[in-house]
Design an enzyme around this catalytic site. Sequence first.
Site, PDB file in Angstrom:
ATOM      1  N   SER A   2      -2.389   4.801 -14.270  1.00 45.26           N
ATOM      2  CA  SER A   2      -3.556   4.762 -15.331  1.00 45.26           C
ATOM      3  C   SER A   2      -3.984   3.166 -15.354  1.00 45.26           C
ATOM      4  O   SER A   2      -4.852   3.028 -16.489  1.00 45.26           O
ATOM      5  CB  SER A   2      -2.955   5.151 -16.649  1.00 45.26           C
ATOM      6  OG  SER A   2      -3.132   6.673 -16.643  1.00 45.26           O
ATOM      7  N   ASP A   4      -5.910   7.114  -5.203  1.00 45.16           N
ATOM      8  CA  ASP A   4      -6.382   8.536  -5.010  1.00 45.16           C
ATOM      9  C   ASP A   4      -7.251   8.582  -3.756  1.00 45.16           C
ATOM     10  O   ASP A   4      -6.726   9.250  -2.753  1.00 45.16           O
ATOM     11  CB  ASP A   4      -7.011   9.276  -5.996  1.00 45.16           C
ATOM     12  CG  ASP A   4      -7.242  10.658  -6.270  1.00 45.16           C
ATOM     13  OD1 ASP A   4      -7.824  11.191  -7.008  1.00 45.16           O
ATOM     14  OD2 ASP A   4      -6.551  11.288  -5.384  1.00 45.16           O
ATOM     15  N   GLY A  26      -9.681   4.201  -5.819  1.00 47.52           N
ATOM     16  CA  GLY A  26      -8.248   3.764  -5.953  1.00 47.52           C
ATOM     17  C   GLY A  26      -7.209   4.295  -5.156  1.00 47.52           C
ATOM     18  O   GLY A  26      -7.508   4.552  -4.039  1.00 47.52           O
ATOM     19  N   ASP A  84       0.964  -1.135   0.021  1.00 43.42           N
ATOM     20  CA  ASP A  84      -0.186   0.072   0.025  1.00 43.42           C
ATOM     21  C   ASP A  84       0.922   1.261   0.079  1.00 43.42           C
ATOM     22  O   ASP A  84       1.696   1.420   0.828  1.00 43.42           O
ATOM     23  CB  ASP A  84      -0.872   0.123   1.260  1.00 43.42           C
ATOM     24  CG  ASP A  84      -1.665   1.223   1.422  1.00 43.42           C
ATOM     25  OD1 ASP A  84      -2.749   1.170   2.207  1.00 43.42           O
ATOM     26  OD2 ASP A  84      -1.384   2.182   0.747  1.00 43.42           O
ATOM     27  N   ILE A  85       0.908   1.921  -0.888  1.00 40.02           N
ATOM     28  CA  ILE A  85       1.810   3.152  -1.371  1.00 40.02           C
ATOM     29  C   ILE A  85       1.634   4.265  -0.059  1.00 40.02           C
ATOM     30  O   ILE A  85       2.368   4.820   0.375  1.00 40.02           O
ATOM     31  CB  ILE A  85       1.600   3.823  -2.630  1.00 40.02           C
ATOM     32  CG1 ILE A  85       2.600   4.738  -3.079  1.00 40.02           C
ATOM     33  CG2 ILE A  85       0.427   4.797  -2.602  1.00 40.02           C
ATOM     34  CD1 ILE A  85       2.924   5.161  -4.327  1.00 40.02           C
ATOM     35  N   GLY A  97      -5.519   1.127 -13.468  1.00 37.36           N
ATOM     36  CA  GLY A  97      -6.988   0.882 -12.607  1.00 37.36           C
ATOM     37  C   GLY A  97      -8.074   1.401 -13.410  1.00 37.36           C
ATOM     38  O   GLY A  97      -8.525   0.891 -14.526  1.00 37.36           O
TER      39      GLY A  97
HETATM   40  N1  APR Z   1      -1.121   1.649  -3.097  1.00 38.51           N
HETATM   41  C1  APR Z   1      -0.684   1.159  -4.199  1.00 38.51           C
HETATM   42  N2  APR Z   1      -1.407   1.041  -5.341  1.00 38.51           N
HETATM   43  C2  APR Z   1      -2.706   0.844  -5.415  1.00 38.51           C
HETATM   44  C3  APR Z   1      -3.502   1.417  -4.217  1.00 38.51           C
HETATM   45  C4  APR Z   1      -2.786   1.640  -2.982  1.00 38.51           C
HETATM   46  N3  APR Z   1      -3.290   1.921  -1.748  1.00 38.51           N
HETATM   47  N4  APR Z   1      -4.888   1.435  -4.453  1.00 38.51           N
HETATM   48  C5  APR Z   1      -4.882   0.992  -5.649  1.00 38.51           C
HETATM   49  N5  APR Z   1      -3.677   0.845  -6.202  1.00 38.51           N
HETATM   50  C6  APR Z   1      -3.365   0.676  -7.815  1.00 38.51           C
HETATM   51  C7  APR Z   1      -4.407  -0.178  -8.366  1.00 38.51           C
HETATM   52  O1  APR Z   1      -4.279  -1.553  -8.235  1.00 38.51           O
HETATM   53  C8  APR Z   1      -3.703   0.277  -9.736  1.00 38.51           C
HETATM   54  O2  APR Z   1      -2.656  -0.793 -10.254  1.00 38.51           O
HETATM   55  O3  APR Z   1      -3.112   1.780  -8.324  1.00 38.51           O
HETATM   56  C9  APR Z   1      -2.900   1.542  -9.843  1.00 38.51           C
HETATM   57  C10 APR Z   1      -3.771   2.731 -10.316  1.00 38.51           C
HETATM   58  O4  APR Z   1      -5.513   2.442 -10.229  1.00 38.51           O
HETATM   59  P1  APR Z   1      -6.229   3.748  -9.878  1.00 38.51           P
HETATM   60  O5  APR Z   1      -5.889   4.313  -8.504  1.00 38.51           O
HETATM   61  O6  APR Z   1      -7.747   3.293 -10.454  1.00 38.51           O
HETATM   62  O7  APR Z   1      -5.798   4.973 -10.937  1.00 38.51           O
HETATM   63  P2  APR Z   1      -5.941   5.327 -12.397  1.00 38.51           P
HETATM   64  O8  APR Z   1      -5.983   3.869 -12.986  1.00 38.51           O
HETATM   65  O9  APR Z   1      -4.546   6.112 -12.712  1.00 38.51           O
HETATM   66  O10 APR Z   1      -7.094   6.142 -12.486  1.00 38.51           O
HETATM   67  C11 APR Z   1      -7.116   7.195 -11.970  1.00 38.51           C
HETATM   68  O11 APR Z   1      -9.156   6.823 -10.661  1.00 38.51           O
HETATM   69  O12 APR Z   1      -9.377   7.050  -8.232  1.00 38.51           O
HETATM   70  C12 APR Z   1      -9.484   7.764  -9.529  1.00 38.51           C
HETATM   71  O13 APR Z   1      -9.388   9.986  -8.710  1.00 38.51           O
HETATM   72  C13 APR Z   1      -8.841   8.748  -9.613  1.00 38.51           C
HETATM   73  O14 APR Z   1     -10.140   9.524 -11.586  1.00 38.51           O
HETATM   74  C14 APR Z   1      -9.017   9.147 -11.187  1.00 38.51           C
HETATM   75  C15 APR Z   1      -8.862   7.548 -11.664  1.00 38.51           C
END
Ligand code: APR
Length: 177
Positions: free
Chosen positions: A123, A40, A38, A16-17, A125
């Site tokens: 990007s 964010d 996600g 978890d980042i 997720g």
């Molecule tokens: N720690 C590390 N990685 C994580 C965590 C975490 N706590 N939570 C999710 N991830 C991973 C996901 O599994 C994925 O591989 O982060 C990667 C990016 O996924 P998303 O968070 O969905 O981000 P993204 O695909 O860039 O989409 C961005 O999603 O949450 C919304 O506000 C954000 O609109 C924006 C969009």
Amino acid sequence: MMYKYNDVRINIVEGDITEMDVDVIVNAANNTLLGGGGVDGAIHRAGGPIILEQCKKIGGCPTGEARITTAGNMPSKYVIHTVGPIYSSENKNKEKLLYNAYYNSLELAKEYNLRTIAFPSISTGVYGYPKEEACEIATNAVLDFLDKEDGLDEVYFVLFSKKDYLIYEDELNSKLG
Ligand code: APR
């Protein structure tokens, strides 16, 4: 797994980042910078409302660019918010936009004299970027930066699943192994 490139340690970790104790963690945000799901959502939850307050003052971030705020209650000092491309979007330069999201985050970290940085898989997720393609772009951007700039001690790729971890391990083994 740890690699070395131009005297910089490159680590792949599964986790978890928001728990990373580094100078700065990178958030996969959207153009409004007003939070979401996600990673964010996890960052805003873990860091607390101060992050959203600062994001509101910044007023948004174009795709491929990066903005910085405090990390609030998290172990890291700062959060760099960057916005990756939506894979299904029609723009043909999505590879360049994803590359820029990583590269501009590193440039902003350097501007703030930050020496350790952790990236999620931007990007891949909600934004639907295929993980292998995104991993190749992410590692190219980081290695290109390390060829051109100094000032970093450690770069982490923090993956949220074993499957994603193995994608990065394969890619870095082929590039640096
Ligand atoms: N720690 C590390 N990685 C994580 C965590 C975490 N706590 N939570 C999710 N991830 C991973 C996901 O599994 C994925 O591989 O982060 C990667 C990016 O996924 P998303 O968070 O969905 O981000 P993204 O695909 O860039 O989409 C961005 O999603 O949450 C919304 O506000 C954000 O609109 C924006 C969009």
